[in-house]
Design an enzyme around this catalytic site. Structure first.
Site, PDB file in Angstrom:
ATOM      1  N   GLY A  72       0.912  -1.411   0.117  1.00 10.77           N
ATOM      2  CA  GLY A  72      -0.059   0.071  -0.133  1.00 10.77           C
ATOM      3  C   GLY A  72       0.882   1.282  -0.022  1.00 10.77           C
ATOM      4  CB  THR A  73       3.845   2.190   1.858  1.00 11.16           C
ATOM      5  OG1 THR A  73       3.196   1.901   2.992  1.00 11.16           O
ATOM      6  CG2 THR A  73       4.892   3.384   1.899  1.00 11.16           C
ATOM      7  CG  ASN A 147      -5.465   3.911   8.953  1.00  8.75           C
ATOM      8  OD1 ASN A 147      -5.913   4.776   8.018  1.00  8.75           O
ATOM      9  ND2 ASN A 147      -4.538   4.009   9.629  1.00  8.75           N
ATOM     10  CB  ALA A 196      -1.446  -9.099  -0.392  1.00  4.40           C
ATOM     11  CG  HIS A 197       0.071  -6.594   5.027  1.00  8.12           C
ATOM     12  ND1 HIS A 197      -0.276  -6.171   6.445  1.00  8.12           N
ATOM     13  CD2 HIS A 197       0.099  -5.575   4.380  1.00  8.12           C
ATOM     14  CE1 HIS A 197       0.196  -4.952   6.492  1.00  8.12           C
ATOM     15  NE2 HIS A 197       0.469  -4.371   4.998  1.00  8.12           N
ATOM     16  CB  THR A 233      13.067  -9.904 -10.687  1.00  9.58           C
ATOM     17  OG1 THR A 233      14.195  -9.597 -11.629  1.00  9.58           O
ATOM     18  CG2 THR A 233      12.800 -11.572 -10.959  1.00  9.58           C
ATOM     19  CB  CYS A 320       2.389   3.427  10.882  1.00  9.98           C
ATOM     20  SG  CYS A 320       1.586   2.634   9.481  1.00  9.98           S
TER      21      CYS A 320
HETATM   22  N1  PLP Z   1      -2.939   2.828   3.716  1.00  5.18           N
HETATM   23  C1  PLP Z   1      -3.835   2.510   4.789  1.00  5.18           C
HETATM   24  C2  PLP Z   1      -5.267   3.308   4.726  1.00  5.18           C
HETATM   25  C3  PLP Z   1      -3.356   1.475   5.441  1.00  5.18           C
HETATM   26  O1  PLP Z   1      -3.876   1.255   6.746  1.00  5.18           O
HETATM   27  C4  PLP Z   1      -1.938   1.145   5.265  1.00  5.18           C
HETATM   28  C5  PLP Z   1      -1.381   0.069   6.415  1.00  5.18           C
HETATM   29  O2  PLP Z   1      -1.637   0.299   7.728  1.00  5.18           O
HETATM   30  C6  PLP Z   1      -1.163   1.725   4.381  1.00  5.18           C
HETATM   31  C7  PLP Z   1      -1.851   2.449   3.478  1.00  5.18           C
HETATM   32  C8  PLP Z   1       0.074   1.078   4.183  1.00  5.18           C
HETATM   33  O3  PLP Z   1       0.102  -0.451   3.526  1.00  5.18           O
HETATM   34  P1  PLP Z   1       1.375  -1.245   3.650  1.00  5.18           P
HETATM   35  O4  PLP Z   1       1.418  -1.717   4.975  1.00  5.18           O
HETATM   36  O5  PLP Z   1       0.995  -2.304   2.601  1.00  5.18           O
HETATM   37  O6  PLP Z   1       2.520  -0.486   3.196  1.00  5.18           O
END
Ligand code: PLP
Length: 370
Positions: A72-73, A147, A196-197, A233, A320
């Protein structure tokens, strides 16, 4: 041994067993580099192609619109940092830091960002978005579900406004994909980030959906993978696992939602029966299983630690942020009174939680709070 209960599924989820089994051959026997043209690499090339199609089908997209990333990041960074510095970006004040800090980087490079404040219930309204649009806005980025609060945004209405003004619409759907039905066309989304996680897939893999015809800038330069947009890759086992996990989550959405709603009802009714004073944050339309609870005049951090001692894992805010003792930017954005905000925890049930877990968390909270 003491039983432990994991109720922090918004932070990460347990890998699905079928996803794990599907990944295994690509970790051992099928290790060909998908970019090589010989027969040995055919299985990995095919696996990536199938995963792309499966994932696209889950969100109503075309397979060529799915670009694999590290999560996601990265997807959020890509969507935000693709904008030119003479453009404005509009986002919300309670996005995940993956979006907010990408916006700060964009500002450092000379770009301009406008931050919309959500309502007390955690909603970005059409009126607030419409009022923010002025100047050369190149991108609107509003998360699909928050989140910390779980609040689901009125994405269709927001994207309609975006489209009316000819502005691209990105959504960070990391918490929503695999948890609520999503169709990128019905919702009018041009770009969507997923990870995915968060839906029982492996960690360290995700994707960015980019609508065909959308001007996108390559994010990682190198060997030309992902159609030249995101080189490197491919992590074939992770991509395969993500597709299996997403399909299973999407196929089971109705069943899992019913189960998660039951867990929520049990927890809240047990707390009410025990006469615990609590406030549920995030309004009426939240992700199934994600509950932001405030206990006035209590300390969320202390509650989290005491539950931990009882074998229960919950969060005080987003993962985080969990080392940050200050009130989170999300709770500040919805202007929650600081005495209430300090006493906030996030319980996020997952499909692997049992009914008994909800009763035991309520019982443990009662012990901790009274
Ligand atoms: N965006 C949201 C709304 C999230 O909740 C998170 C992770 O907590 C992220 C982005 C970041 O995703 P990733 O952990 O896959 O980098």
């Amino acid at each position: 041994m003491k039983r432990s209960i994991y109720a922090d599924n918004a932070a990460t989820t347990q890998l699905d067993i079928d996803a794990f089994e599907a990944m295994k051959p690509y970790m051992l026997q099928e290790f060909g580099n998908p970019s090589q043209k010989y027969a040995f690499s055919r299985p990995t090339r095919k696996a990536i192609q199938n995963a792309r199609t499966t994932i696209a089908n889950c969100i109503g997209a075309q397979s060529e619109e799915i670009f694999f990333t590290s999560g996601g990041t990265e997807s959020d960074n890509w969507a935000i940092k693709s904008r030119k510095k003479d453009e404005y970006i509009i986002t919300s004040a309670f996005e995940h830091h993956a979006v907010l800090n990408s916006c700060i980087a964009f500002e450092h490079n000379g770009g301009t960002v406008k931050y919309i404040t959500p309502t007390k219930d955690g909603i970005i309204t059409s009126e607030a978005l419409e009022a923010a649009i002025e100047g050369n806005v190149g991108l609107i980025s509003i998360m699909l579900a928050n989140n910390e609060l779980g609040t689901i945004q009125p994405i269709k209405e927001l994207s309609q406004i975006s489209r009316k003004h000819g502005i691209l619409f990105h959504t960070d759907a990391v918490q929503a994909v695999g948890h609520i039905p999503i169709d990128v066309n019905a919702l009018g989304i041009d770009m969507l980030s997923a990870s995915a996680h968060k839906f029982h897939g492996p960690r360290g893999v995700g994707f960015l959906y980019i609508r065909s015809g959308t001007h996108a800038v390559p994010f990682i330069d190198g060997g030309g993978q992902e159609n030249g947009y995101r080189a490197g890759t491919e992590n074939v086992p992770a991509i395969v696992g993500m597709a299996v996990a997403l399909k299973k989550s999407c196929d089971g959405i109705d069943q899992f939602t019913t189960h998660l709603n039951t867990l929520e009802d049990i927890l809240l009714s047990d707390l009410t029966t025990a006469k615990i004073n609590f406030i549920r944050n995030g309004g009426a339309n939240t992700l199934p299983g994600l509950i932001s609870l405030s206990f006035p005049e209590k300390d969320g951090e202390a509650i989290m630690h005491r539950l931990d001692l009882l074998g229960i894992a919950v969060s005080t805010g987003s993962a985080c942020n969990s080392r940050d003792t200050e009130v989170s930017h999300v709770l500040r954005a919805i202007k929650l009174d600081s005495d209430i905000a300090k006493g906030t925890i996030r319980i996020s049930f997952g499909r692997n939680n049992a009914i008994q877990d909800a009763h035991e968390i309520a019982e443990a909270l009662t012990k901790v709070l009274l």
